[in-house]
Write an enzyme that holds these catalytic residues in place. Sequence first.
Site, PDB file in Angstrom:
ATOM      1  N   SER A   1      -5.132-143.482 -79.646  1.00  0.00           N
ATOM      2  CA  SER A   1      -4.395-144.641 -80.152  1.00  0.00           C
ATOM      3  C   SER A   1      -4.085-145.587 -79.002  1.00  0.00           C
ATOM      4  O   SER A   1      -4.089-145.188 -77.835  1.00  0.00           O
ATOM      5  CB  SER A   1      -3.082-144.196 -80.806  1.00  0.00           C
ATOM      6  OG  SER A   1      -2.102-143.881 -79.815  1.00  0.00           O
ATOM      7  N   ASP A   2      -3.812-146.843 -79.328  1.00  0.00           N
ATOM      8  CA  ASP A   2      -3.223-147.716 -78.316  1.00  0.00           C
ATOM      9  C   ASP A   2      -1.745-147.320 -78.174  1.00  0.00           C
ATOM     10  O   ASP A   2      -1.213-146.518 -78.944  1.00  0.00           O
ATOM     11  CB  ASP A   2      -3.390-149.186 -78.708  1.00  0.00           C
ATOM     12  CG  ASP A   2      -3.472-150.089 -77.483  1.00  0.00           C
ATOM     13  OD1 ASP A   2      -2.932-149.715 -76.421  1.00  0.00           O
ATOM     14  OD2 ASP A   2      -4.068-151.170 -77.579  1.00  0.00           O
ATOM     15  N   TRP A   3      -1.100-147.898 -77.190  1.00  0.00           N
ATOM     16  CA  TRP A   3       0.251-147.487 -76.799  1.00  0.00           C
ATOM     17  C   TRP A   3       1.205-147.506 -78.017  1.00  0.00           C
ATOM     18  O   TRP A   3       1.524-148.565 -78.545  1.00  0.00           O
ATOM     19  CB  TRP A   3       0.772-148.424 -75.713  1.00  0.00           C
ATOM     20  CG  TRP A   3       2.081-148.030 -75.118  1.00  0.00           C
ATOM     21  CD1 TRP A   3       3.309-148.137 -75.702  1.00  0.00           C
ATOM     22  CD2 TRP A   3       2.310-147.473 -73.824  1.00  0.00           C
ATOM     23  NE1 TRP A   3       4.290-147.684 -74.861  1.00  0.00           N
ATOM     24  CE2 TRP A   3       3.699-147.271 -73.690  1.00  0.00           C
ATOM     25  CE3 TRP A   3       1.479-147.132 -72.757  1.00  0.00           C
ATOM     26  CZ2 TRP A   3       4.281-146.744 -72.537  1.00  0.00           C
ATOM     27  CZ3 TRP A   3       2.060-146.605 -71.602  1.00  0.00           C
ATOM     28  CH2 TRP A   3       3.439-146.411 -71.503  1.00  0.00           C
TER      29      TRP A   3
END
Length: 721
Positions: A250-252
């Site tokens: 996932s992104d942050w």
Amino acid sequence: MQYEQQIEALLAQMTLAEKIGQMRQLHGTGETQQQLVREGNLGSVLNVIDADAHEIQRIAVEESRLGIPLLIGRDVIHGFRTIFPIPLGQAASFNPQLVREAARIAAREASASGINWTFAPMIDISRDPRWGRIAESCGEDAYLSSLMGVAMVEGFQGDDLTAPDAIAACAKHYVGYGASENGRDYNTAWIPEVLLRDVYLAPFKAAADAGVATMMSAFHDLNGVPTSGNEFTLRQILKGEWNYDGMVVSDWASVAEMIAHGYAADLRDAALKGVTAGVDMEMASTSYAEYLAALVESGALSLDLIDDAVRRVLRIKFRLGLFDQPYANAAAADSVVAPDHLALARQIAKESCVLLSNQQTLPLNPQQTRVAIVGPLANHAADQLGCWVFDGKPEDSQTPLQAIRELLGDERVQFAQGLPEARSLDQSLFGEAVAAAQTADVVIAFLGEDAGLSGEAHSRAFIDLPGAQLALVDALVATGKPVVAVVMAGRSLVLGELQDKVQAILYAWHPGTMAGPALADLLFGLDNPSGRLPISFPRTVGQVPIYYNRKNTGRPPSEDAPSIPTGTPLDPSGFTSSYLDVDHRPLFAFGYGLSYSTFSYSNLRLSSQKLAVGDTLSITTTVTNTGKYAGAEVVQLYIRDLVGCMTRPIKELKGFQRIHLEPGQSQTVTFELSSADLSFHNNAMQRIVEPGEFNLWVAPSSIGGLQASFELVAKSKEHRA
């Protein structure tokens, strides 16, 4: 493969907690992270380098029960210590081989600090320069972005991913992030499926085919479903249709942010939807760690999905050779910012710069010219590096002022900053700038955006030159001295007013560590500009989004100057898809770029007027350097499908070649165009090759060039690609 058996053997030994730990990534290396690693409950860390990276990796290998090494991630976007031009600038080089070499150097330097995974390349198609992250992209075209993305993947990962100087690449942001509404980061994107498949997914498919180790799901919601919970894009397309066996991170905190989107009720729901969709590792947020075990034990989540995710995480670790060599590439430590790295940074910076206009002012004479160097970016070692630079150091930078002084000597260079900084409205330093200009033969004004105006969460509603920069240009022009503008920026800016005032514009993006020597080479004719635009430059922000491969519409825009139509709704004479107050066309088109020389195109030939499905068409033309300077020309091939079951763009880039010609020299350039290159998705989402009439152009940009036609023929109406 041998490591698949090792993965299964390791998986059989793991507790549920240890499996979930492999699906977790945290920032930093404090006591909490170290204890989680000891317990086998953390699979990756990010933003940890050097001694900290070594220590936390040692704990994983030597103190955890199963000794599973960590993935250590870092944003190595356009260089580690040696900083290359921002990716948008690298794309302007139209030189995938040079881009590959830059990524190879970045991997070598990063691996010396213990990094084994980078969150690059970003291959979002970007048609809106208001979006701050366009700086990280390769521009508006799927073909160019695909080639550049693959080059970066190959550079980061090398020929052998187990080599000590190879790092895993991560194609991001999957998918459609560059279409965020209003050019605002994290915003919603609405993309019809046919456009998603033909354009936005194309670079990711190319990266997957090239063996990219990982992919990153994005922040935004796509057609109403957040991309970190999107089963259609992750499970159906990526892992299903493409059979991608790498890992998705996932992104942050984007898994947890599905709550704010209104797609998940709470962290438990976010964890369930993230894993179900196909996000194998959660970055930064903790929904997986807190809720996956309970979800499995309650039967709400299948253990098979957990095992699939863990296999993918372990597969990347085996592919990287981390079980055999988990520690930093010590052999590369002495090569950081090495002379050959700086030499490549200088070359790619030169090839990325685009000469937008030139009233026979450039190149300047290095033997005689007295120059005034003016502007807030002429001697700013940090700003020339651009956004997403964690490890590059300003003290490594060679600024334009330094390089020009070294070339000309102090006595022929006067410097005045003109503005305290790029965004300043303070005009108190104008007097010094005017005085410097009056002593010179020519003024070189270094203008544009500081590094803080582009990148993540740095979108702009207005994309003009910031601060009082145009007023400074007015003051310089009023001296009567010719003014050359060098523009550094992280996006395409609106430059119409500037173009009207100055004698030349050299667009440098943010060129990196070696900006100074590269720009000195170009300004003083030691090399010839050869960059081409990977994005269209609007005349005004009101044209955005703007891109060359648009549709024609039923009432194509007129090529005449803007005017109010003479017709009425009862008699719609002159009613076209245009503006009343500005030309609909870009100020500078995709693929455009000038040289100090001139090039002519002649003798366009096709191997046949008919191309059968399954065959290839050869296209040749002769390019001649008709000027007095040696230089590189980027020869570009475009096509148009005139009639289709889906309306097709007015032009599509299908090939390009960089060639170098001496004055008077000619070269025959050949393109091979296959019927598969003409494929697209129909309304049933099938990729088809559809017979019909096509135009093609061999040209120096997306406008003009030599034109020919051919017919794609087949026995049946449609053929699957």
